[in-house]
Write a protein that holds these residues in place. Structure first.
Motif, short mmCIF file in Angstrom:
data_model
loop_
_atom_site.label_atom_id
_atom_site.label_comp_id
_atom_site.label_asym_id
_atom_site.label_seq_id
_atom_site.Cartn_x
_atom_site.Cartn_y
_atom_site.Cartn_z
N PHE A 90 -18.36 -37.71 -2.99
CA PHE A 90 -18.92 -36.43 -2.52
C PHE A 90 -20.14 -36.24 -3.13
O PHE A 90 -20.32 -36.35 -4.46
CB PHE A 90 -17.73 -35.58 -2.91
CG PHE A 90 -16.77 -35.36 -2.07
CD1 PHE A 90 -15.44 -36.05 -2.36
CD2 PHE A 90 -16.74 -34.63 -0.52
CE1 PHE A 90 -14.23 -36.00 -1.63
CE2 PHE A 90 -15.34 -34.64 0.18
CZ PHE A 90 -14.41 -35.30 -0.47
N PHE A 104 -19.73 -28.73 -1.42
CA PHE A 104 -19.63 -29.96 -1.20
C PHE A 104 -20.01 -30.40 0.04
O PHE A 104 -20.07 -29.59 0.97
CB PHE A 104 -18.07 -30.31 -1.59
CG PHE A 104 -17.70 -30.45 -3.18
CD1 PHE A 104 -17.09 -29.23 -3.69
CD2 PHE A 104 -17.96 -31.53 -3.58
CE1 PHE A 104 -16.73 -29.25 -4.82
CE2 PHE A 104 -17.44 -31.66 -5.01
CZ PHE A 104 -16.83 -30.57 -5.47
N GLY A 105 -20.53 -31.46 0.08
CA GLY A 105 -20.56 -32.15 1.43
C GLY A 105 -19.16 -32.60 2.02
O GLY A 105 -18.23 -32.54 1.27
N ALA A 106 -19.10 -33.25 3.21
CA ALA A 106 -17.60 -33.61 3.78
C ALA A 106 -17.50 -34.89 3.17
O ALA A 106 -16.07 -35.25 3.43
CB ALA A 106 -17.90 -33.78 5.19
N GLN B 37 -9.15 -28.04 -0.40
CA GLN B 37 -9.73 -29.35 0.47
C GLN B 37 -8.74 -29.57 1.30
O GLN B 37 -7.61 -30.01 1.13
CB GLN B 37 -9.98 -30.58 -0.57
CG GLN B 37 -10.55 -31.70 -0.06
CD GLN B 37 -10.72 -32.70 -0.90
OE1 GLN B 37 -10.13 -32.94 -2.14
NE2 GLN B 37 -11.49 -33.76 -0.40
N GLY B 42 -14.81 -31.68 2.20
CA GLY B 42 -15.07 -31.56 0.68
C GLY B 42 -14.35 -30.32 0.36
O GLY B 42 -13.78 -29.66 1.28
N PRO B 43 -14.05 -29.98 -1.11
CA PRO B 43 -13.31 -28.93 -1.66
C PRO B 43 -14.33 -27.65 -1.25
O PRO B 43 -15.62 -27.85 -1.21
CB PRO B 43 -13.34 -29.25 -2.94
CG PRO B 43 -13.39 -30.82 -3.32
CD PRO B 43 -14.61 -31.10 -2.05
N LEU B 86 -5.01 -29.52 -0.12
CA LEU B 86 -5.17 -29.95 -1.47
C LEU B 86 -6.02 -28.74 -2.32
O LEU B 86 -7.10 -28.40 -1.80
CB LEU B 86 -6.15 -31.38 -1.66
CG LEU B 86 -6.25 -31.83 -3.18
CD1 LEU B 86 -4.78 -32.27 -3.89
CD2 LEU B 86 -6.97 -32.87 -3.02
#
Lengths: 113, 109
Positions: A90, A104-106, B37, B42-43, B86
């Motif tokens: 990530f 965050f990115g995916a 998440q 992503g989270p 999550l």
């Protein structure tokens, strides 16, 4: 318009190969990160760059080399891939260094065969 | 050594039930963040708590920071399938984020 975008999303490769993952953020943030999430979902920081300068370099094999051409981009190059490198990587960014809120990115799922 | 312990590691309950997830440490944090998440993503930040004893609410989610700023809890009321994911806590310590290992939550319809 994706805030933090990373490519590729999926990467399947053979042991011993070299591969790169790219990350770009359009948030105007100064600090970018690479995290590794293993199969148990634990997030571990690898690197952090602030305005293109390396500020965090955790205990990571030197086969992993980050590169930040400008503050909006942080790429990760991995040499001589090993089975244990399989994980989701990530990219993230924060307005500045320090424990700020992360965007965050995916994620990029790397599978080493 | 895990600085931030999350419990339970896994929780599967029926829609409509209530649940609490815990994040515990022996360290004092200047702040604590909760992220969710979803698979393939992503989270995403849910909330940041800063003051000891602070309680924040986000619809059916209630977050509390312990008085000593060493622990936190997330309570979900009347859980829905959309809460599945999550849940990660992260504490701010010496200008770095310390992550918990996460709680995997599944809400069955």
């Amino acid at each position: 318009d994706t805030a933090v975008s990373q490519t590729p999303k999926y990467l399947v490769t053979q042991m011993g190969n070299d591969k790169s993952i790219k990350c770009e953020q359009n948030l105007g943030h100064d600090t970018m990160y690479w995290y590794k999430q293993d199969s148990k979902k634990f997030l571990k920081i690898m690197f952090s760059y602030n305005n293109k300068e390396l500020i965090i370099n955790e205990t990571v094999p030197n086969r992993f080399s980050p590169k930040s051409p400008d503050k909006a981009h942080l790429n990760l190059h991995i040499n001589s891939l090993e089975l244990g490198d399989s994980a989701v990587y990530f990219c993230a960014s924060t307005p500045s260094s320090g424990a700020n809120v992360l965007t965050f990115g995916a994620g990029s799922r790397l599978t080493v065969l | 050594t895990q600085l931030l312990e999350q419990s339970p590691q896994f929780l599967s309950i029926q829609e409509g039930e209530n649940l609490t997830v815990y994040c515990n440490s022996s360290s004092v944090f200047s702040s604590l963040q909760w992220y969710r998440q979803e698979p393939g993503e992503g989270p995403v930040l849910l909330v940041t708590v800063v003051t000891g004893g602070e309680v924040k609410k986000l619809k059916r989610l209630t977050f509390q920071f312990g008085d000593a700023r060493k622990d936190s809890s997330l309570h979900i009321t009347a859980a829905q399938p959309g809460d599945t994911g999550l849940y990660l806590c992260a504490g701010s310590l010496n200008y770095q984020l310390i992550w918990g290992a996460g709680t995997k939550l599944i809400i069955k319809p």
